[in-house]
Structures are given as structure tokens and as C-alpha cells.
Design an enzyme around this catalytic site. Sequence first.
Site, PDB file in Angstrom:
ATOM      1  N   GLN A  79       0.887  -1.166   0.000  1.00 57.18           N
ATOM      2  CA  GLN A  79       0.000   0.000   0.000  1.00 57.18           C
ATOM      3  C   GLN A  79       0.918   1.207   0.000  1.00 57.18           C
ATOM      4  O   GLN A  79       1.400   1.629   1.038  1.00 57.18           O
ATOM      5  CB  GLN A  79      -0.897  -0.019   1.251  1.00 57.18           C
ATOM      6  CG  GLN A  79      -1.708   1.248   1.461  1.00 57.18           C
ATOM      7  CD  GLN A  79      -2.791   1.423   0.408  1.00 57.18           C
ATOM      8  OE1 GLN A  79      -3.764   0.682   0.356  1.00 57.18           O
ATOM      9  NE2 GLN A  79      -2.595   2.407  -0.470  1.00 57.18           N
TER      10      GLN A  79
ATOM     11  N   ASP B  21      14.213   7.864  -3.917  1.00 56.08           N
ATOM     12  CA  ASP B  21      13.415   7.270  -2.843  1.00 56.08           C
ATOM     13  C   ASP B  21      14.036   5.956  -2.377  1.00 56.08           C
ATOM     14  O   ASP B  21      13.363   4.931  -2.237  1.00 56.08           O
ATOM     15  CB  ASP B  21      11.961   7.076  -3.278  1.00 56.08           C
ATOM     16  CG  ASP B  21      11.019   6.920  -2.073  1.00 56.08           C
ATOM     17  OD1 ASP B  21      11.467   7.182  -0.935  1.00 56.08           O
ATOM     18  OD2 ASP B  21       9.857   6.547  -2.270  1.00 56.08           O
TER      19      ASP B  21
END
Length: 406
Positions: free
Chosen positions: A52, A175
Site C-alpha cells: 500500500q 526514494d
Amino acid sequence: MMPNSSISSMINPVPGGFYKMNTKEKEKYIEEFDFPFCDEASKYEKITKIGQGTFGEVFKAKDRKNPAKIVAMKKVLMDNEKEGFPITALREIKILQLLKHENVVNLIEICRTRATLDNKYRSTFYLVFDFCEHDLAGLLSNVNVKFSLGEIKRVIQQLLNGLYYIHSNKILHRDMKAANVLITKNGILKLADFGLARAFSQCKNGQVNRYTNRVVTLWYRPPELLLGDRNYGPPVDLWGAGCIMAEMWTRSPIMQGNTEPQQLALISQLCGSITPETWPGVESLELYNKIELARGQKRKVKDRLKPYVKNPYACDLLDKLLVLDPQKRCDADAALNHDFFWSEPMPCDLSKMLAQHTQSMFEFTMQSRRQGVLRQVNTPWIAYFFNRKTAVHEGLTFYRLDLRSD
Ligand SMILES: Nc1ncnc2c1ncn2[C@@H]1O[C@H](COP(=O)(O)OP(=O)(O)OP(=O)(O)O)[C@@H](O)[C@H]1O
Ligand SMILES: [Mg+2]
């Protein structure tokens, strides 16, 4: 020259033209439209949710025609889009289409659902990837997964190989974190999540880049971004690589700040005070004078990590990656040439160790197994910074991750 009729058929691809259709006809047209090069998502059958993320859910799925083919489907979040396809997803796709390397996740295709009345004529799009059995955050959170020194070397070597490749292709990941590092059951590491990635260029004629500095998950964010640098480059990813490398031993992220100033404070506690002496030019970064920086802190990277890492070559490489000044930070090429990878025990294959673990391990699935406010810390590393044991539950010691009252 192109005949007029074919120009009009490009704009109005049905006889009579899209704009001349009534609503019923438009809906029928949209429902039946056959996207070229973009198969229907129903060719895959979802098995379970494995992630998620900020930008949507990720599912494990199998190809209906070839059930042995397992994929990961990352849903493109369209909620915020009034019309059209999100530019951030387009950027991710474009970058993934360019990058083809053993240590970068492979994008197979883009799929979509049919637009129907049920979904208000808005298709859902999915990025479809080769499936990887684990992510590194999931593996590290499981105490039963034990990496030998040779296996740790192989993980970090593959991570740096991936970074060397993307940086050579002028792409910044932006990231880096353990959850964005995937590992297949065969022990092949894949850099994933190019949702924040971008192309970079060396500036010419004294010009400077003005990239956003609101990138990289806080705990892995390098000091130059925290100080507002907008003309950064590949060293931002190498800082993250250093944090991930240390995590291979500490088993949890080494600097868990709650806010940007706290993160800088944690960095100074480990890497020493940020000063123009150790980092020439830092005084010209936008936030240098706006944030109160810790003074008189000594650099303690090796001392702090030695109890966990033990291997002197590993400590030395970490010391070269976790360097405050991005210009002095080791790049992927130099890191790959470090003695750490060229001394005994040599990097070794992970597949035998992973074969002992038949269950997939992802940050998402491991988190749902450890619900609750407290997070179990497998090593006393956090105590270094937090120095506060909060609870002992069923023989496990928990440390509070909140810094505010410290
Ligand atoms: N190809 C894949 N194989 C297996 N798992 C995957 C794959 N791609 C993604 N995942 C899982 O899904 C998670 C979320 O995917 P990804 O990082 O690409 O999405 P995101 O929305 O950008 O996430 P976030 O914003 O949390 O970083 C990953 O951390 C990983 O656990
Ligand atoms: Mg992610």
C-alpha cells in the site's frame, strides 16, 4: 500529403466524429474502445495485496493464460486527477521503459480495466512488473532471516550495481529505502519504485538546476536535501545506500527522525556537526542559516556502527557513504571497487538462505502481522538514540520510536 479524411479520422476516430455523437453513443464508443498496446487488466487474476504505497495499491497476480507467470500489479492512483493520466505515473513509466538491467525491477506492460457505467467510464491503469518474492524491509524485519557477511556483501553489491546503472543513464532514484529494494527468491536484487525518480543533467555555463527537494523518505534523506539544496545529484541516492547498508546489521532504520530538524540532529549525532570546514559551500544552502544546527558534535560513524557491523572494511565503506558533503561522498563506482567486496568472505549467492523461507516477506505484510503502536526493535540500535525502553511484552523488548519528549 495526408488526405483530409485521414486527419479527420485521427481527431474523430469514428465515422461522423466523436463530437457529433450523443451521450449514449459516446458511452458505447468508450466501452468498446480497444486501446492499442494496452491489454485488459483482467488477463491477470489478483492473488493478494502486497503493498500500500503513497501512490496506490500493489497486488500479486497470475496470468490467466499462463498461471505459472506471477506478476506484481501497481495501481495508478487516479483519485486526484480531474482528467487525463497522472503526469507522475507517466514519468515513472517512461523511466522504467528506459531502464533495463538485472538489478532494476522489470516493467512488463501497462494494463487497464474497461471503462463502464460502474466505474463512471474511468479506466483503472496498472503497471505490471515481474514479481519479486520479498522486499528488503520485510526480510530485515524477520528475525529468522539471517544474512551471513558474504550474503550482505552480495545484497549491497547488487544495490550499488543498480545505482551505477541508473546514474550512468542519468536517472536519480530519489526514494532509496529498504521497502523499495526487492529481492527474488533466487537472491537477485531489484531497485523498485521509480515514482519519485527523474532525469538529471550536469548544469552548463554556471547555470544551476532547481529540482524539488521534497523527495526521499525522511529517514533516508541526505543532509543536502534537508538543508534545501535544489541542485543535487546522484549522491542523494548513495546516502540512502549507506543507510540501507547499515540496516543490514542494525535491522531497523538507523536514523528515525520525526521532523526535518530532528532528522538533521540525528545525522549530526552520527556524522558530526555540519560546518563550512567539513562541508565547504554548505553556508550557501537555503536553510543553513534558518535551522539551528548542532555544534561541537564529533563524527562517530565507525564507533557507533562497529558493535553491529564488526567487519572493518564494512565500517570503512559506511564511513565513505555517510559523508555529509555530497561532493566527497563515495559514488557507486568507487563503492563497488571498495575492498569490502574484494576481501574474504567474498560476496555469495543468497538463494540457499532464502530457500529456507517459503513465505514472501514484504514491509506491508510484515506490518499487518505486527499491528500496534509499538514497533519491535530487533537490536538495541534504537536505544542508542532513544535510550528509553518502553515495554517488555512476551519476552520482547520494545522501544518507543517517538523522539519528541527526549
Ligand atoms: N515487482 C514487485 N514484486 C513484488 N513486490 C512488489 C513489486 N513492486 C512493488 N512491490 C511491493 O509493493 C510495495 C509498494 O510498491 P512501490 O514502492 O512501487 O509503490 P509506492 O506506492 O510508490 O510506495 P511508497 O510510496 O510506499 O514508497 C513495495 O514496497 C513492495 O513491497
Ligand atoms: Mg515504495
